[in-house]
Design a protein around this motif. Structure first.
Motif, PDB file in Angstrom:
ATOM      1  N   THR A 193      -9.871  -8.936  -3.589  1.00 44.03           N
ATOM      2  CA  THR A 193      -8.635  -9.580  -4.038  1.00 44.03           C
ATOM      3  C   THR A 193      -8.029 -10.399  -2.903  1.00 44.03           C
ATOM      4  O   THR A 193      -7.657  -9.842  -1.864  1.00 44.03           O
ATOM      5  N   PRO A 194      -7.905 -11.710  -3.071  1.00 43.09           N
ATOM      6  CA  PRO A 194      -7.292 -12.516  -2.012  1.00 43.09           C
ATOM      7  C   PRO A 194      -5.786 -12.284  -1.952  1.00 43.09           C
ATOM      8  O   PRO A 194      -5.061 -12.558  -2.912  1.00 43.09           O
ATOM      9  N   VAL A 195      -5.317 -11.742  -0.850  1.00 45.63           N
ATOM     10  CA  VAL A 195      -3.888 -11.522  -0.647  1.00 45.63           C
ATOM     11  C   VAL A 195      -3.475 -12.192   0.655  1.00 45.63           C
ATOM     12  O   VAL A 195      -4.268 -12.327   1.577  1.00 45.63           O
ATOM     13  N   GLN A 196      -2.222 -12.618   0.707  1.00 47.94           N
ATOM     14  CA  GLN A 196      -1.714 -13.278   1.902  1.00 47.94           C
ATOM     15  C   GLN A 196      -0.906 -12.342   2.802  1.00 47.94           C
ATOM     16  O   GLN A 196      -0.577 -12.689   3.933  1.00 47.94           O
ATOM     17  N   LEU A 197      -0.604 -11.151   2.307  1.00 44.69           N
ATOM     18  CA  LEU A 197       0.247 -10.240   3.067  1.00 44.69           C
ATOM     19  C   LEU A 197       0.015  -8.814   2.608  1.00 44.69           C
ATOM     20  O   LEU A 197      -0.135  -8.549   1.411  1.00 44.69           O
ATOM     21  N   LEU A 198      -0.009  -7.900   3.563  1.00 44.19           N
ATOM     22  CA  LEU A 198      -0.043  -6.470   3.267  1.00 44.19           C
ATOM     23  C   LEU A 198       1.269  -5.857   3.747  1.00 44.19           C
ATOM     24  O   LEU A 198       1.676  -6.080   4.885  1.00 44.19           O
ATOM     25  N   ALA A 199       1.899  -5.089   2.890  1.00 41.38           N
ATOM     26  CA  ALA A 199       3.153  -4.419   3.246  1.00 41.38           C
ATOM     27  C   ALA A 199       2.937  -2.913   3.249  1.00 41.38           C
ATOM     28  O   ALA A 199       2.222  -2.384   2.393  1.00 41.38           O
ATOM     29  N   VAL A 200       3.557  -2.228   4.208  1.00 39.94           N
ATOM     30  CA  VAL A 200       3.449  -0.772   4.287  1.00 39.94           C
ATOM     31  C   VAL A 200       4.808  -0.185   4.651  1.00 39.94           C
ATOM     32  O   VAL A 200       5.682  -0.863   5.184  1.00 39.94           O
ATOM     33  N   ALA A 201       4.962   1.084   4.353  1.00 37.34           N
ATOM     34  CA  ALA A 201       6.176   1.809   4.704  1.00 37.34           C
ATOM     35  C   ALA A 201       5.985   2.489   6.047  1.00 37.34           C
ATOM     36  O   ALA A 201       4.960   3.111   6.302  1.00 37.34           O
TER      37      ALA A 201
ATOM     38  N   ALA B 107       0.842  -1.193   0.000  1.00 36.13           N
ATOM     39  CA  ALA B 107       0.000   0.000   0.000  1.00 36.13           C
ATOM     40  C   ALA B 107       0.876   1.242   0.000  1.00 36.13           C
ATOM     41  O   ALA B 107       1.691   1.439   0.891  1.00 36.13           O
ATOM     42  N   SER B 108       0.689   2.078  -0.997  1.00 40.68           N
ATOM     43  CA  SER B 108       1.517   3.271  -1.151  1.00 40.68           C
ATOM     44  C   SER B 108       0.645   4.501  -1.324  1.00 40.68           C
ATOM     45  O   SER B 108      -0.414   4.448  -1.945  1.00 40.68           O
ATOM     46  N   ASP B 109       1.098   5.624  -0.754  1.00 41.86           N
ATOM     47  CA  ASP B 109       0.386   6.875  -0.993  1.00 41.86           C
ATOM     48  C   ASP B 109       0.954   7.636  -2.188  1.00 41.86           C
ATOM     49  O   ASP B 109       0.407   8.648  -2.611  1.00 41.86           O
ATOM     50  N   PHE B 110       2.075   7.116  -2.746  1.00 43.21           N
ATOM     51  CA  PHE B 110       2.715   7.733  -3.906  1.00 43.21           C
ATOM     52  C   PHE B 110       3.096   9.182  -3.633  1.00 43.21           C
ATOM     53  O   PHE B 110       3.160   9.994  -4.538  1.00 43.21           O
ATOM     54  N   GLU B 111       3.323   9.508  -2.377  1.00 41.67           N
ATOM     55  CA  GLU B 111       3.727  10.866  -2.018  1.00 41.67           C
ATOM     56  C   GLU B 111       5.142  10.896  -1.448  1.00 41.67           C
ATOM     57  O   GLU B 111       5.590  11.907  -0.957  1.00 41.67           O
ATOM     58  N   LYS B 112       5.838   9.775  -1.489  1.00 43.40           N
ATOM     59  CA  LYS B 112       7.183   9.713  -0.923  1.00 43.40           C
ATOM     60  C   LYS B 112       8.074   8.921  -1.865  1.00 43.40           C
ATOM     61  O   LYS B 112       7.619   8.296  -2.820  1.00 43.40           O
ATOM     62  N   GLU B 113       9.361   8.924  -1.576  1.00 38.87           N
ATOM     63  CA  GLU B 113      10.306   8.145  -2.346  1.00 38.87           C
ATOM     64  C   GLU B 113      10.112   6.668  -2.022  1.00 38.87           C
ATOM     65  O   GLU B 113      10.301   6.232  -0.892  1.00 38.87           O
ATOM     66  N   GLU B 114       9.727   5.893  -3.024  1.00 39.33           N
ATOM     67  CA  GLU B 114       9.374   4.495  -2.791  1.00 39.33           C
ATOM     68  C   GLU B 114      10.575   3.546  -2.874  1.00 39.33           C
ATOM     69  O   GLU B 114      10.500   2.412  -2.395  1.00 39.33           O
ATOM     70  N   SER B 115      11.681   3.988  -3.461  1.00 35.54           N
ATOM     71  CA  SER B 115      12.779   3.069  -3.773  1.00 35.54           C
ATOM     72  C   SER B 115      13.293   2.328  -2.552  1.00 35.54           C
ATOM     73  O   SER B 115      13.482   1.105  -2.581  1.00 35.54           O
ATOM     74  N   ILE B 116      13.518   3.033  -1.441  1.00 32.88           N
ATOM     75  CA  ILE B 116      14.117   2.404  -0.264  1.00 32.88           C
ATOM     76  C   ILE B 116      13.222   1.301   0.289  1.00 32.88           C
ATOM     77  O   ILE B 116      13.699   0.298   0.825  1.00 32.88           O
ATOM     78  N   PHE B 117      11.919   1.453   0.141  1.00 31.57           N
ATOM     79  CA  PHE B 117      10.984   0.453   0.652  1.00 31.57           C
ATOM     80  C   PHE B 117      10.881  -0.744  -0.299  1.00 31.57           C
ATOM     81  O   PHE B 117      10.900  -1.892   0.134  1.00 31.57           O
ATOM     82  N   LEU B 118      10.801  -0.465  -1.586  1.00 28.46           N
ATOM     83  CA  LEU B 118      10.679  -1.549  -2.559  1.00 28.46           C
ATOM     84  C   LEU B 118      11.968  -2.357  -2.657  1.00 28.46           C
ATOM     85  O   LEU B 118      11.937  -3.557  -2.929  1.00 28.46           O
ATOM     86  N   GLN B 119      13.104  -1.710  -2.431  1.00 29.92           N
ATOM     87  CA  GLN B 119      14.375  -2.431  -2.457  1.00 29.92           C
ATOM     88  C   GLN B 119      14.520  -3.366  -1.262  1.00 29.92           C
ATOM     89  O   GLN B 119      15.371  -4.251  -1.271  1.00 29.92           O
ATOM     90  N   GLN B 120      13.700  -3.182  -0.243  1.00 27.90           N
ATOM     91  CA  GLN B 120      13.621  -4.138   0.851  1.00 27.90           C
ATOM     92  C   GLN B 120      12.570  -5.211   0.555  1.00 27.90           C
ATOM     93  O   GLN B 120      12.774  -6.401   0.796  1.00 27.90           O
ATOM     94  N   LEU B 121      11.428  -4.765   0.026  1.00 27.64           N
ATOM     95  CA  LEU B 121      10.290  -5.667  -0.152  1.00 27.64           C
ATOM     96  C   LEU B 121      10.550  -6.732  -1.212  1.00 27.64           C
ATOM     97  O   LEU B 121      10.318  -7.933  -0.966  1.00 27.64           O
ATOM     98  N   PHE B 122      11.016  -6.340  -2.384  1.00 25.50           N
ATOM     99  CA  PHE B 122      11.121  -7.286  -3.487  1.00 25.50           C
ATOM    100  C   PHE B 122      12.091  -8.437  -3.209  1.00 25.50           C
ATOM    101  O   PHE B 122      11.775  -9.586  -3.511  1.00 25.50           O
TER     102      PHE B 122
END
Length: 293
Positions: A234-242, A156-171
């Motif tokens: 949408t069936p999801v098994q995990l929610l990730a947030v920053a 879940a993203s608000d698209f109001e911040k730099e996402e790279s640092i979070f996605l580089q952990q998540l993926f």
């Protein structure tokens, strides 16, 4: 993901989180580190000669319990992963922070009470303190959650911040499970321009070719309503947030996805820190090298 750190006080919630963590470790054939934290003793009186120090005796008892738990987990999971145990003294968040860095932990998995809206009960708990103080991804597992694979994950993203640092952990965490990943934005008001954000997300995703990453937008009256709508459909098994660097109470009143989601999630929630310890260590090493040069 290879190394998972899990605290336990031997309660049912902790046992459920350990079971969840063990199944994750089994899939990646990694390592599970179990830790029990003993508070520092207060009001210590001198121990008479020949009398066992009660703090020492208590620690020995917990060490034995941890070893029993370790053997049980390895037997039940066919020795598909390593298990290490630690009984530490001091505040839990300090023990977790130290072990996370020492063992280069990829993720902390811990339990908490409740189901729907379970994060409402986090204030003042170990889970919240660890999210705030330990610079490592933290997966919080509700008491009713069971591991059912990792076919689909939502970030879940608000698209109001730099996402790279979070996605580089998540993926990298998700990569061994090869799930579909929806980067979710709730459109509460006017249309948002997500072109630039989408390009960044796809560039990072391209480094992990076994992931299918899509950007999804949901129209809803509020962020919370949008998240609920999405997870219902949408069936999801995990929610990730920053987890951004702001006071938690301030975050609760901040109209971001992370804050709203904290009041609505009934799924395991993965909190991604803004300053992961590996990034901090990398910057420190770079400054040291520059100073030497």
């Amino acid at each position: 993901m290879k190394t998972i750190l899990t605290p336990t006080d031997f309660s049912p919630n902790a046992v459920n989180a350990i079971t969840y963590a063990a199944q994750l470790a089994s899939e990646v054939r990694g390592k599970l580190i179990l830790v029990h934290a003993l508070p520092f003793p207060t009001g210590i009186t001198p121990v008479e000669a020949g009398v066992i120090n009660p703090q020492v005796a208590l620690k020995q008892a917990y060490v034995q319990e941890l070893e029993k738990l370790s053997k049980t987990l390895r037997l039940e999971n066919g020795f598909r992963f390593e298990v290490e145990t630690y009984c530490e003294e001091g505040p839990l968040y300090q023990c977790m922070g130290k072990l996370a860095v020492q063992h280069q932990v990829d993720m902390i998995v811990m339990g908490t009470k409740g189901a729907t809206g379970f994060l409402q009960k986090l204030a003042g708990t170990n889970a919240l303190t660890i999210m705030q103080q330990v610079h490592c991804p933290v997966l919080v597992v509700p008491a009713t959650a069971r591991y059912n694979g990792m076919q689909k994950v939502a970030y879940a993203s608000d698209f109001e911040k730099e996402e790279s640092i979070f996605l580089q952990q998540l993926f990298p965490l998700l990569s061994p499970f090869k799930p579909e990943v929806d980067v979710l934005n709730v459109q509460a008001d006017e249309q948002l321009n997500i072109v630039a954000d989408g390009q960044i997300i796809q560039e990072i995703a391209a480094q992990h070719t076994n992931l299918t990453v899509q950007i999804k937008q949901v129209k809803a009256a509020s962020v919370l309503a949008g998240i609920k709508q999405y997870t219902k459909e949408t069936p999801v098994q995990l929610l990730a947030v920053a987890i951004e660097q702001r006071n938690w109470l301030e975050a609760l009143f901040h109209h971001s996805v992370s804050a709203q989601l904290a009041f609505g999630s009934n799924l395991p929630l993965l909190a991604l820190p803004q300053t992961p310890y590996r990034a901090v260590a990398s910057k420190t090493a770079a400054r040291t090298e520059a100073a030497i040069a």
